[in-house]
Design a protein around this motif. Structure first.
Motif, PDB file in Angstrom:
ATOM      1  N   PHE A  49      52.573  27.435  43.123  1.00 52.78           N
ATOM      2  CA  PHE A  49      51.226  27.768  43.587  1.00 52.78           C
ATOM      3  C   PHE A  49      50.217  27.154  42.619  1.00 52.78           C
ATOM      4  O   PHE A  49      50.338  27.304  41.405  1.00 52.78           O
ATOM      5  CB  PHE A  49      51.025  29.280  43.656  1.00 52.78           C
ATOM      6  CG  PHE A  49      51.830  29.964  44.721  1.00 52.78           C
ATOM      7  CD1 PHE A  49      51.361  30.009  46.027  1.00 52.78           C
ATOM      8  CD2 PHE A  49      53.047  30.560  44.419  1.00 52.78           C
ATOM      9  CE1 PHE A  49      52.097  30.645  47.021  1.00 52.78           C
ATOM     10  CE2 PHE A  49      53.789  31.199  45.402  1.00 52.78           C
ATOM     11  CZ  PHE A  49      53.314  31.236  46.711  1.00 52.78           C
ATOM     12  N   ILE A  50      49.234  26.447  43.166  1.00 53.83           N
ATOM     13  CA  ILE A  50      48.163  25.884  42.353  1.00 53.83           C
ATOM     14  C   ILE A  50      46.960  26.809  42.459  1.00 53.83           C
ATOM     15  O   ILE A  50      46.457  27.065  43.564  1.00 53.83           O
ATOM     16  CB  ILE A  50      47.777  24.465  42.828  1.00 53.83           C
ATOM     17  CG1 ILE A  50      49.029  23.581  42.949  1.00 53.83           C
ATOM     18  CG2 ILE A  50      46.760  23.852  41.887  1.00 53.83           C
ATOM     19  CD1 ILE A  50      49.712  23.282  41.641  1.00 53.83           C
ATOM     20  N   VAL A  51      46.496  27.326  41.336  1.00 54.33           N
ATOM     21  CA  VAL A  51      45.432  28.329  41.335  1.00 54.33           C
ATOM     22  C   VAL A  51      44.316  27.877  40.390  1.00 54.33           C
ATOM     23  O   VAL A  51      44.567  27.613  39.203  1.00 54.33           O
ATOM     24  CB  VAL A  51      45.958  29.708  40.895  1.00 54.33           C
ATOM     25  CG1 VAL A  51      44.834  30.729  40.853  1.00 54.33           C
ATOM     26  CG2 VAL A  51      47.074  30.170  41.817  1.00 54.33           C
ATOM     27  N   ALA A  52      43.113  27.791  40.915  1.00 52.47           N
ATOM     28  CA  ALA A  52      41.946  27.480  40.079  1.00 52.47           C
ATOM     29  C   ALA A  52      41.547  28.724  39.299  1.00 52.47           C
ATOM     30  O   ALA A  52      41.447  29.817  39.855  1.00 52.47           O
ATOM     31  CB  ALA A  52      40.794  26.988  40.941  1.00 52.47           C
ATOM     32  N   VAL A  53      41.310  28.565  38.035  1.00 45.89           N
ATOM     33  CA  VAL A  53      40.967  29.698  37.174  1.00 45.89           C
ATOM     34  C   VAL A  53      39.505  30.079  37.375  1.00 45.89           C
ATOM     35  O   VAL A  53      38.613  29.225  37.356  1.00 45.89           O
ATOM     36  CB  VAL A  53      41.234  29.358  35.700  1.00 45.89           C
ATOM     37  CG1 VAL A  53      40.746  30.468  34.785  1.00 45.89           C
ATOM     38  CG2 VAL A  53      42.723  29.118  35.473  1.00 45.89           C
ATOM     39  N   ASN A  54      39.280  31.367  37.579  1.00 46.77           N
ATOM     40  CA  ASN A  54      37.937  31.918  37.691  1.00 46.77           C
ATOM     41  C   ASN A  54      37.967  33.304  37.058  1.00 46.77           C
ATOM     42  O   ASN A  54      39.031  33.767  36.613  1.00 46.77           O
ATOM     43  CB  ASN A  54      37.481  31.957  39.154  1.00 46.77           C
ATOM     44  CG  ASN A  54      38.453  32.716  40.037  1.00 46.77           C
ATOM     45  OD1 ASN A  54      38.971  33.769  39.656  1.00 46.77           O
ATOM     46  ND2 ASN A  54      38.722  32.184  41.232  1.00 46.77           N
ATOM     47  N   PRO A  55      36.832  34.004  36.969  1.00 39.50           N
ATOM     48  CA  PRO A  55      36.846  35.322  36.316  1.00 39.50           C
ATOM     49  C   PRO A  55      37.832  36.305  36.925  1.00 39.50           C
ATOM     50  O   PRO A  55      38.428  37.113  36.201  1.00 39.50           O
ATOM     51  CB  PRO A  55      35.397  35.792  36.487  1.00 39.50           C
ATOM     52  CG  PRO A  55      34.599  34.528  36.517  1.00 39.50           C
ATOM     53  CD  PRO A  55      35.462  33.544  37.248  1.00 39.50           C
ATOM     54  N   ARG A  56      38.027  36.275  38.250  1.00 42.34           N
ATOM     55  CA  ARG A  56      38.981  37.194  38.871  1.00 42.34           C
ATOM     56  C   ARG A  56      40.404  36.889  38.416  1.00 42.34           C
ATOM     57  O   ARG A  56      41.193  37.803  38.117  1.00 42.34           O
ATOM     58  CB  ARG A  56      38.899  37.087  40.399  1.00 42.34           C
ATOM     59  CG  ARG A  56      39.808  38.072  41.137  1.00 42.34           C
ATOM     60  CD  ARG A  56      39.835  37.787  42.620  1.00 42.34           C
ATOM     61  NE  ARG A  56      40.438  36.505  42.906  1.00 42.34           N
ATOM     62  CZ  ARG A  56      41.757  36.295  42.965  1.00 42.34           C
ATOM     63  NH1 ARG A  56      42.603  37.285  42.736  1.00 42.34           N
ATOM     64  NH2 ARG A  56      42.231  35.095  43.227  1.00 42.34           N
ATOM     65  N   VAL A  57      40.725  35.598  38.322  1.00 42.27           N
ATOM     66  CA  VAL A  57      42.071  35.199  37.894  1.00 42.27           C
ATOM     67  C   VAL A  57      42.293  35.550  36.426  1.00 42.27           C
ATOM     68  O   VAL A  57      43.361  36.039  36.048  1.00 42.27           O
ATOM     69  CB  VAL A  57      42.282  33.693  38.140  1.00 42.27           C
ATOM     70  CG1 VAL A  57      43.590  33.219  37.508  1.00 42.27           C
ATOM     71  CG2 VAL A  57      42.276  33.389  39.636  1.00 42.27           C
ATOM     72  N   THR A  58      41.292  35.313  35.581  1.00 41.47           N
ATOM     73  CA  THR A  58      41.462  35.637  34.158  1.00 41.47           C
ATOM     74  C   THR A  58      41.688  37.131  33.967  1.00 41.47           C
ATOM     75  O   THR A  58      42.479  37.545  33.115  1.00 41.47           O
ATOM     76  CB  THR A  58      40.230  35.201  33.340  1.00 41.47           C
ATOM     77  OG1 THR A  58      39.064  35.853  33.845  1.00 41.47           O
ATOM     78  CG2 THR A  58      40.036  33.702  33.420  1.00 41.47           C
ATOM     79  N   ALA A  59      41.016  37.953  34.784  1.00 39.92           N
ATOM     80  CA  ALA A  59      41.205  39.402  34.676  1.00 39.92           C
ATOM     81  C   ALA A  59      42.592  39.817  35.136  1.00 39.92           C
ATOM     82  O   ALA A  59      43.237  40.684  34.522  1.00 39.92           O
ATOM     83  CB  ALA A  59      40.137  40.126  35.495  1.00 39.92           C
ATOM     84  N   ALA A  60      43.091  39.191  36.210  1.00 37.24           N
ATOM     85  CA  ALA A  60      44.403  39.558  36.755  1.00 37.24           C
ATOM     86  C   ALA A  60      45.548  39.108  35.859  1.00 37.24           C
ATOM     87  O   ALA A  60      46.620  39.717  35.862  1.00 37.24           O
ATOM     88  CB  ALA A  60      44.575  38.970  38.151  1.00 37.24           C
ATOM     89  N   THR A  61      45.332  38.049  35.082  1.00 39.29           N
ATOM     90  CA  THR A  61      46.412  37.500  34.257  1.00 39.29           C
ATOM     91  C   THR A  61      46.312  37.880  32.791  1.00 39.29           C
ATOM     92  O   THR A  61      47.164  37.480  31.995  1.00 39.29           O
ATOM     93  CB  THR A  61      46.423  35.957  34.360  1.00 39.29           C
ATOM     94  OG1 THR A  61      45.142  35.447  33.937  1.00 39.29           O
ATOM     95  CG2 THR A  61      46.691  35.515  35.787  1.00 39.29           C
ATOM     96  N   ALA A  62      45.282  38.618  32.417  1.00 36.84           N
ATOM     97  CA  ALA A  62      45.076  38.980  31.008  1.00 36.84           C
ATOM     98  C   ALA A  62      46.054  40.071  30.597  1.00 36.84           C
ATOM     99  O   ALA A  62      45.668  41.217  30.349  1.00 36.84           O
ATOM    100  CB  ALA A  62      43.643  39.409  30.764  1.00 36.84           C
ATOM    101  N   VAL A  63      47.314  39.710  30.528  1.00 32.88           N
ATOM    102  CA  VAL A  63      48.369  40.660  30.178  1.00 32.88           C
ATOM    103  C   VAL A  63      48.848  40.350  28.770  1.00 32.88           C
ATOM    104  O   VAL A  63      49.281  39.234  28.484  1.00 32.88           O
ATOM    105  CB  VAL A  63      49.544  40.575  31.169  1.00 32.88           C
ATOM    106  CG1 VAL A  63      50.649  41.528  30.758  1.00 32.88           C
ATOM    107  CG2 VAL A  63      49.072  40.885  32.583  1.00 32.88           C
ATOM    108  N   THR A  64      48.756  41.318  27.891  1.00 33.42           N
ATOM    109  CA  THR A  64      49.241  41.167  26.525  1.00 33.42           C
ATOM    110  C   THR A  64      50.501  42.012  26.345  1.00 33.42           C
ATOM    111  O   THR A  64      50.748  42.939  27.123  1.00 33.42           O
ATOM    112  CB  THR A  64      48.168  41.599  25.509  1.00 33.42           C
ATOM    113  OG1 THR A  64      47.748  42.937  25.813  1.00 33.42           O
ATOM    114  CG2 THR A  64      46.954  40.677  25.584  1.00 33.42           C
ATOM    115  N   PRO A  65      51.321  41.714  25.346  1.00 29.28           N
ATOM    116  CA  PRO A  65      52.568  42.468  25.160  1.00 29.28           C
ATOM    117  C   PRO A  65      52.317  43.973  25.044  1.00 29.28           C
ATOM    118  O   PRO A  65      51.437  44.418  24.302  1.00 29.28           O
ATOM    119  CB  PRO A  65      53.122  41.903  23.845  1.00 29.28           C
ATOM    120  CG  PRO A  65      52.536  40.537  23.743  1.00 29.28           C
ATOM    121  CD  PRO A  65      51.176  40.629  24.362  1.00 29.28           C
ATOM    122  N   ALA A  66      53.070  44.749  25.803  1.00 25.61           N
ATOM    123  CA  ALA A  66      52.917  46.208  25.789  1.00 25.61           C
ATOM    124  C   ALA A  66      53.704  46.775  24.618  1.00 25.61           C
ATOM    125  O   ALA A  66      54.817  47.281  24.775  1.00 25.61           O
ATOM    126  CB  ALA A  66      53.387  46.805  27.108  1.00 25.61           C
TER     127      ALA A  66
END
Length: 379
Positions: A49-66
Motif C-alpha cells: 500500500f502506498i500512503v501519503a503522509v499527512n497529520p492523520r497518518v502521523t497520528a495513526a502510526t505514532a506508536v512507541t514501544p509499550a
C-alpha cells in the motif's frame, strides 16, 4: 576514404552506441525511482500500500514501544529497612520474672540466645516457643510473637530481639552499569534508581538505556529516562530481583540519495523521519528528489486498518509511506512521522539525475565508438 564511407561509418557508430546503451538495460543507480515504486502498489497489482503522509497518518502510526512496569511491580511496597529476611542472623535476650526460669541459669535473670540463623524458609527455633516465622517481620513484631509464646510457659517474660548480620535481601545488578555484583537492599537502595545509583550508575548512553527487572519468572522493562520522568515507575525491589541494564537495540536503515547509506541504531527513545535523515547528513543536494522520500514498513493489522480506513485487512501489511518535503506541510509531516524498529528509509533520485546519466552514457559510448570508427576509416 570517401565522404560517403565516412558518413556510413559514423552512422554505424551511432547505431552501435544506441544498441550498446539499450542492451545495458537499467543504467547504474542507487535504486528504484519514484515512478517504479508507485508501480508496485496494490492499485497496480503489487503487494504494498502506498500512503501519503499527512497529520492523520502521523497520528495513526505514532506508536512507541509499550515499555513499563505492571501494577504488580509498580504497587509493591517498600521493604522496611529493619525487616527480617532469610539469611539474617538474630540475637535474643530473654528476661524471666522468676528465680528458676525456663531458659535462665541459676542465679541469672536473663538468657542470651545469640546467632539464631533465619533459615531459607524464613523460620527460626526458640526453645519453649517452638518454630516461629521471622522473615517478613520487624524485630519488634518478632519480639511480641516470642513474648506471647513464652508467656504461656513463664510469667511475664521480657524479650529483646536484635538483627546482627547476614545475607538478608539482595539484588543482582548486571549489564551496562559501572559496577556489577550482588547488592543488599538497604534503606538507600530499596528502589530501582537507588540500586542503580549504588552500582555506580549506567555506563551506556542514558537516553537509550533499557532497565530490565526479573522477578521470579517475570521480566519487565522500562527506559531509564522514564524512571526519572515518572516517579511511579521507580519500583520497590524484592529479594532475589535481577536488574539488567542494556542498550536499546532498535535500528533502521537509510538508503538512496542521502549523505550516506547505513543501518543506524536509535539514539533516542523516539526518532522522527527528519531526525533519521539528519543522522545520515540529510538529502544529497546533487541527487535527491525531495518529493520522493519513502519509508518501507511491515505494518501490524490494526495500524494498517486505521491508516487505510479499512476493516478487511488480515495480518501484517506491507506499507510504503511517502513524504513530499516540498509540500507546504511536508517538513512538518516529516518532523512528526515516527520511525519504528526495522524501518527502511529510501530517498529517490531526481529525474534530471537519471536523464544526465543516460545522456552521459549515450555520448560517452558514442564518443568511444566514433573514435573507433574514425580509426577504421583512417586505415
Amino acid at each position: 576514404m570517401s565522404k560517403q564511407a565516412t558518413r556510413t561509418a559514423r552512422s554505424i557508430a551511432l547505431f552501435l552506441a544506441l544498441t550498446l546503451v539499450a542492451s545495458c538495460g537499467t543504467l547504474p543507480r542507487s535504486g528504484p525511482n519514484k515512478r517504479e515504486i508507485f508501480q508496485g502498489s496494490v492499485l497496480n497489482g503489487g503487494d504494498a500500500f502506498i500512503v501519503a503522509v499527512n497529520p492523520r497518518v502521523t497520528a495513526a502510526t505514532a506508536v512507541t514501544p509499550a515499555l513499563g512496569f505492571s501494577s504488580e511491580f509498580a504497587h509493591a511496597g517498600l521493604l522496611g529497612a529493619d525487616t527480617i529476611r532469610p539469611g539474617d542472623t538474630l540475637g535474643l535476650i530473654i528476661y524471666e520474672n522468676v528465680e528458676d526460669g525456663l531458659l535462665t541459669n541459676a542465679g541469672a535473670s536473663a538468657s542470651l540466645i545469640d546467632e539464631v540463623q533465619v533459615d531459607a524458609s524464613g523460620m527460626i527455633f526458640i526453645p519453649y516457643a517452638g518454630r516461629l516465622r521471622a522473615a517478613g517481620n520487624t524485630p519488634e513484631a518478632l519480639r511480641r510473637l516470642i513474648t506471647r509464646r513464652l508467656d504461656e510457659q513463664t510469667p511475664d517474660p521480657q524479650v529483646v530481639v536484635r538483627r546482627l548480620a547476614g545475607d538478608g535481601a539482595t539484588v543482582n545488578v548486571v549489564g551496562g552499569t559501572a559496577t556489577q555484583g550482588v547488592f543488599p537492599i538497604e534503606r538507600p537502595t530499596r528502589t530501582l534508581t537507588g540500586m542503580i545509583a549504588a552500582a555506580g550508575g549506567v555506563a551506556i548512553e542514558p537516553d537509550i538505556a533499557l532497565v530490565n527487572v526479573k522477578r521470579g519468572n517475570r521480566t519487565e522493562t522500562a527506559y531509564l529516562s522514564d524512571l526519572f520522568k515518572n516517579p511511579g515507575m521507580d519500583i520497590a525491589l524484592r529479594n532475589g530481583d535481577t536488574i539488567f541494564v542494556e542498550e536499546d537495540t532498535r535500528a533502521f536503515s537509510v538508503l538512496g540519495a542521502t549523505g550516506t547509506q547505513n543501518r543506524l541504531e536509535f539514539e533516542t527513545e523516539v526518532i522522527t523521519a527528519i531526525e533519521a535523515l539528519a543522522q545520515v547528513g540529510g538529502l544529497n543536494a546533487n541527487l535527491a528528489n525531495p518529493t520522493g522520500v519513502f519509508v518501507f514498513r511491515n505494518e501490524p493489522q490494526e495500524i494498517a486498518a486505521a491508516v487505510m480506513g479499512r476493516d478487511d485487512l488480515i495480518g501484517t501489511q506491507r506499507v510504503v509511506y511517502v513524504l513530499d518535503l516540498t509540500e507546504p506541510n511536508g517538513m512538518f509531516d516529516a518532523r512528526d512521522f515516527v520511525i519504528r524498529d526495522g524501518d527502511t528509509i529510501y530517498v529517490t533520485e531526481a529525474p534530471i539525475v537519471a536523464w544526465n546519466r543516460s545522456v552521459s552514457a549515450l555520448f560517452g559510448s558514442l564518443g568511444t565508438v566514433t573514435s573507433a570508427a574514425n580509426t577504421v576509416t583512417g586505415l
